[in-house]
Design an enzyme around this catalytic site. Structure first.
Site, PDB file in Angstrom:
ATOM      1  N   SER A  56       0.790  -1.237   0.000  1.00  0.00           N
ATOM      2  CA  SER A  56       0.000   0.000   0.000  1.00  0.00           C
ATOM      3  C   SER A  56       0.817   1.279   0.000  1.00  0.00           C
ATOM      4  CB  SER A  56      -0.951   0.012   1.202  1.00  0.00           C
ATOM      5  OG  SER A  56      -2.019  -0.874   0.990  1.00  0.00           O
ATOM      6  N   LYS A  59       0.107   3.797  -2.665  1.00  0.00           N
ATOM      7  CA  LYS A  59      -0.919   4.849  -2.591  1.00  0.00           C
ATOM      8  C   LYS A  59      -0.342   6.253  -2.470  1.00  0.00           C
ATOM      9  CE  LYS A  59      -4.147   1.448  -0.898  1.00  0.00           C
ATOM     10  NZ  LYS A  59      -4.484   0.590   0.235  1.00  0.00           N
ATOM     11  N   SER A 111      -5.930   3.436   4.335  1.00  0.00           N
ATOM     12  CA  SER A 111      -5.393   2.566   3.279  1.00  0.00           C
ATOM     13  C   SER A 111      -6.504   1.862   2.504  1.00  0.00           C
ATOM     14  CB  SER A 111      -4.437   1.519   3.876  1.00  0.00           C
ATOM     15  OG  SER A 111      -3.560   1.021   2.897  1.00  0.00           O
TER      16      SER A 111
END
Length: 376
Positions: A56, A59, A111
């Site tokens: 993640s 991101k 997230s």
């Protein structure tokens, strides 16, 4: 033996000194890096160019693309393609109207994989097109060992980056005030009917002095991945660890090393006066040369004395001259190696004299020269 023992003790004291390079932190990451956010100088690295899954932490780029291509106030209607995405979620619902701002907080604090897909579909039209935007941006900023296949970081064998590239991406994102604000927020209240409160998963904000971001990441394939940042006395450091079971501890160790060993110095300011250069045939006799931009760089105490600056400017310059025109360069060296080259520009306009004015000036200068010779 006594002499050898004394020498050994002295060496150990030097090596364990707070301001020495002898002790690079011992960490458990498969790959890691510590950089200065502004200059992007690498302060410590461990296999920084290995291509690895980054989960993640992807991101960070998703948010960067969103903030460069849309407004926080944009309203997005959620369709069925953005609902029920596996992994972390902010539990979007079909036909829900939500601002890009709330989606970004959901993306970076919670997230949310569904948030990532919603952003990608809104800005890129679909995930594939948005991933192309991410990859183009990566190349633009020099993250050459990175390839994005999606906006959330769920595992794909063709989706990877490096600690070095991820640090570059984060440094670029940190230039955007809205990004800095989001990742430094501990709690966010959304304008939604359900699941209104987002709590930041990044413990750095609570646990580390000066901590101000950035993003956690985990999949079974990637292991624990973390990008952290902290700012003290105007210096912002970015630490990245990939596949690291002690992710937070190791990031803190890296940043401790950076803050303890490096100090940020202003080598020169933006528009700093450098020299007055004579002008031929101008309505001013001189033009002021200044630096185009500032140069700020982290250095150890030992390195400070090894900085050298070379100023490359013409002895004189012909009019006309335009304000901001490049008239030379200033080069900074550290221990003989170039670390920065900056443009030198004219601070003001200097017009060209007409024929008659040039003639009168020449006569005046000749008279002054003759008078000087007479008195000699």
């Amino acid at each position: 033996m006594k002499k050898k023992l004394i020498i050994f003790i002295i060496v150990m004291i030097i090596c364990w000194s707070k301001n020495s390079f002898c002790v690079k932190p011992d960490i458990g990451a498969q790959s890691a890096i510590l950089i200065d956010a502004k200059s992007k100088r690498v302060l410590a690295s461990y296999n920084p160019h290995i291509k690895l899954p980054i989960a993640s932490t992807t991101k960070i780029m998703t948010a960067l693309i969103a903030l460069e291509n849309a407004k926080l106030t944009d309203k997005i209607i959620i369709d069925n393609n953005s609902v029920g995405i596996e992994g972390s979620s902010i539990y979007l619902e079909i036909n829900e109207a939500i601002t890009l701002e709330d989606l970004l907080y959901g993306l970076l604090l919670r997230s949310g994989n569904d948030s990532a897909i919603a952003i990608a579909n809104y800005i890129g039209g679909d995930v594939e097109s948005f991933s192309d935007m991410m990859n183009n941006k990566a190349m633009e900023i020099g993250a050459e060992n990175t390839n994005f296949m999606n906006p959330h970081g769920l595992h794909d064998g063709r989706h990877y980056s490096t600690a070095y590239d991820l640090a570059l991406i984060t440094s670029e994102a940190m230039k955007i005030n809205d990004f800095k604000q989001i990742v430094s927020t501990k709690t966010w209240k959304t304008d939604r009917n359900k699941n209104k409160i987002f709590y930041n998963k990044n413990k750095t904000l609570w646990e580390y002095e000066g901590g101000d971001g950035v993003k956690t990441g985990y999949t079974t394939k990637s292991g624990r991945c973390l990008v952290t940042s902290a700012t003290r006395d105007g210096t912002q450091l970015i630490a990245v660890v990939l596949n690291d079971g002690n992710w937070f501890k190791d990031c803190y160790t890296l940043m401790d090393y950076g803050f303890e060993n490096f100090t940020t110095y202003v080598i020169f300011e933006k528009e700093q006066f450098l020299k007055k250069i004579p002008v031929h045939n101008g309505n001013e006799e001189y033009v002021i040369a200044v630096s185009n931009d500032s140069f700020i760089f982290p250095l150890t105490k030992e390195e400070l004395g090894k900085i050298k600056i070379n100023l490359s400017l013409p002895e004189s310059i012909e009019a006309p001259i335009v304000n901001g025109e490049i008239i030379g360069y200033i080069t900074v060296y550290l221990d003989g190696q170039i670390i920065h080259k900056e443009k030198v520009i004219a601070k003001e306009n200097v017009g060209k004299l007409g024929i008659m004015k040039r003639l009168f000036r020449k006569i005046r200068l000749n008279k002054a020269s003759g008078l000087f010779s007479f008195y000699q």
